[in-house]
Design a protein around this motif. Structure first.
Motif, mmCIF file in Angstrom:
data_model
loop_
_atom_site.group_PDB
_atom_site.id
_atom_site.type_symbol
_atom_site.label_atom_id
_atom_site.label_comp_id
_atom_site.label_asym_id
_atom_site.label_seq_id
_atom_site.Cartn_x
_atom_site.Cartn_y
_atom_site.Cartn_z
ATOM 1 N N LYS A 47 16.012 44.742 -22.927
ATOM 2 C CA LYS A 47 16.633 44.428 -21.642
ATOM 3 C C LYS A 47 15.581 44.099 -20.584
ATOM 4 O O LYS A 47 15.699 43.120 -19.848
ATOM 5 N N ILE A 48 14.543 44.930 -20.524
ATOM 6 C CA ILE A 48 13.478 44.696 -19.540
ATOM 7 C C ILE A 48 12.833 43.328 -19.763
ATOM 8 O O ILE A 48 12.663 42.539 -18.831
ATOM 9 N N ARG A 49 12.478 43.042 -21.006
ATOM 10 C CA ARG A 49 11.801 41.781 -21.315
ATOM 11 C C ARG A 49 12.690 40.573 -20.982
ATOM 12 O O ARG A 49 12.248 39.616 -20.348
ATOM 13 N N ALA A 50 13.913 40.634 -21.445
ATOM 14 C CA ALA A 50 14.815 39.494 -21.242
ATOM 15 C C ALA A 50 15.093 39.264 -19.766
ATOM 16 O O ALA A 50 15.087 38.116 -19.285
ATOM 17 N N ASP A 51 15.303 40.336 -19.019
ATOM 18 C CA ASP A 51 15.670 40.180 -17.617
ATOM 19 C C ASP A 51 14.483 39.760 -16.755
ATOM 20 O O ASP A 51 14.633 38.993 -15.803
ATOM 21 N N ILE A 52 13.278 40.239 -17.095
ATOM 22 C CA ILE A 52 12.094 39.774 -16.363
ATOM 23 C C ILE A 52 11.820 38.307 -16.675
ATOM 24 O O ILE A 52 11.516 37.509 -15.778
ATOM 25 N N ALA A 53 11.949 37.925 -17.955
ATOM 26 C CA ALA A 53 11.739 36.525 -18.337
ATOM 27 C C ALA A 53 12.700 35.608 -17.590
ATOM 28 O O ALA A 53 12.313 34.534 -17.109
ATOM 29 N N GLU A 54 13.945 36.041 -17.468
ATOM 30 C CA GLU A 54 14.932 35.242 -16.740
ATOM 31 C C GLU A 54 14.581 35.165 -15.253
ATOM 32 O O GLU A 54 14.661 34.097 -14.637
#
Length: 331
Positions: free
Chosen positions: A275-282
């Protein structure tokens, strides 16, 4: 199957069933993360480029997560103050930390003793940006190209000064690599603050140094500094008239940069990490963040987990070589 055997199977099955039931709430809890305010600890002071990026990121993540994301500035002490606060913080992902490349790939080879272990205390969750360096001189300097600096340094070994704000920062290590590649010997002068450093260049007190576009841009735009080259593989979109090192008579493929990441504690549940990775990437792919990157001369650094591990390992090896070759160490 005999009755004793059935009893043994049933007995074995009870803890398995209990474990399975216990896993359900844990998985559900991971899916609901975050459940309270998230703290983003940063070693940077307010007002700089990294701080500005962290605040934009915090705002976007707060909206995405439905929980406040607060930026907590803990500058000073080589970043150790911020790192100590992170180490003493929450281990469930509600405390994250913004780190610079030096914390992960330079300090482990510079300091004889570190108050943290990069391999055990952090798990990089997302890469943010690279900040390439500009080679800067006074606007009135006799140096028109990087080749001019090299020629003068060779003609006057050990007499040409360059500056930075500490031992082991990207500028210091970058200039050490520059000397190695060009066969020159220069003198390192340390200033207490970056503002003093670049003011010294603007005033002609210091003949040459390097700095990020974000740090040096105000004096550059005021006509006080000249950019001889950018230490990047290609020209920056925000400064298309500034040549690369190779184009300016310096070493070809000469790269110097600092880079920035968001890390969490080791051992976070995979669902939380994803979740952290995906949301920061977005968040950082938005045009508003990309525009902010350009303002500071940053280049997006978007890597997946495997790519991040490969990149950090390669950077660690490169920094180790520079530091050992230059025989630099800190207590």
């Amino acid at each position: 199957m005999t009755k004793p055997m059935l009893r043994r199977v049933a007995a074995l099955g009870i803890p398995l069933l209990v474990a399975g039931l216990a896993a359900v709430p844990a998985a559900a809890q991971d899916a609901k993360w975050p459940t309270r305010t998230v703290r983003l600890i940063t070693p940077y002071p307010t007002g700089g480029g990294p701080d500005a990026i962290s605040r934009v990121l915090a705002e976007k993540l707060g909206r995405k997560w439905g929980q406040s994301v607060v930026v907590e500035n803990r500058p000073g002490g080589n970043g150790f103050i911020a790192i100590d606060a992170f180490k003493r913080g929450a281990k469930d992902g509600h405390d994250l930390i913004q780190l610079d490349s030096v914390h992960l790939v330079a300090y482990p080879y510079l300091f004889k003793k570190l108050p943290y272990d990069p391999a055990k205390d952090f798990d990089v969750q997302a890469t943010l940006f690279k900040a390439y360096m500009m080679m800067v001189v006074p606007a009135t300097s006799k140096y028109k190209t990087v080749g001019d600096v090299i020629a003068d340094a060779k003609a006057n070994p050990g007499k040409l000064d360059y500056g930075s704000w500490s031992v082991g920062n990207p500028v210091h290590l970058g200039m050490e690599e520059f000397q190695f590649l060009t066969g020159t010997k220069m003198q390192h002068v340390i200033y207490k603050e970056t503002s003093q450093l670049y003011t010294a260049v603007a005033n002609g007190e210091l003949p040459v140094t390097m700095g990020t576009a974000g740090t040096t841009a105000p004096l550059y735009k005021a006509g006080k500094l000249r950019f001889l080259a950018v230490t990047a593989p290609q020209r920056l979109a925000a400064y298309p008239d500034v040549p690369t090192s190779g184009e300016a008579g310096g070493p070809k493929d000469f790269e110097v940069s600092g880079w920035n990441v968001i890390a969490g504690p080791k051992g976070l549940p995979q669902a939380v990490q994803d979740k952290i990775r995906a949301d920061i990437a977005e968040a950082v792919s938005g045009q508003d963040v990309l525009d902010r990157y350009a303002t500071f001369g940053y280049v997006p650094l978007s890597l997946d987990r495997a790519g991040t591990q490969t990149f950090v390992a390669a950077e660690a090896k490169r920094h180790e070589a520079i530091i050992k070759r230059a025989n630099i160490s800190l207590d």
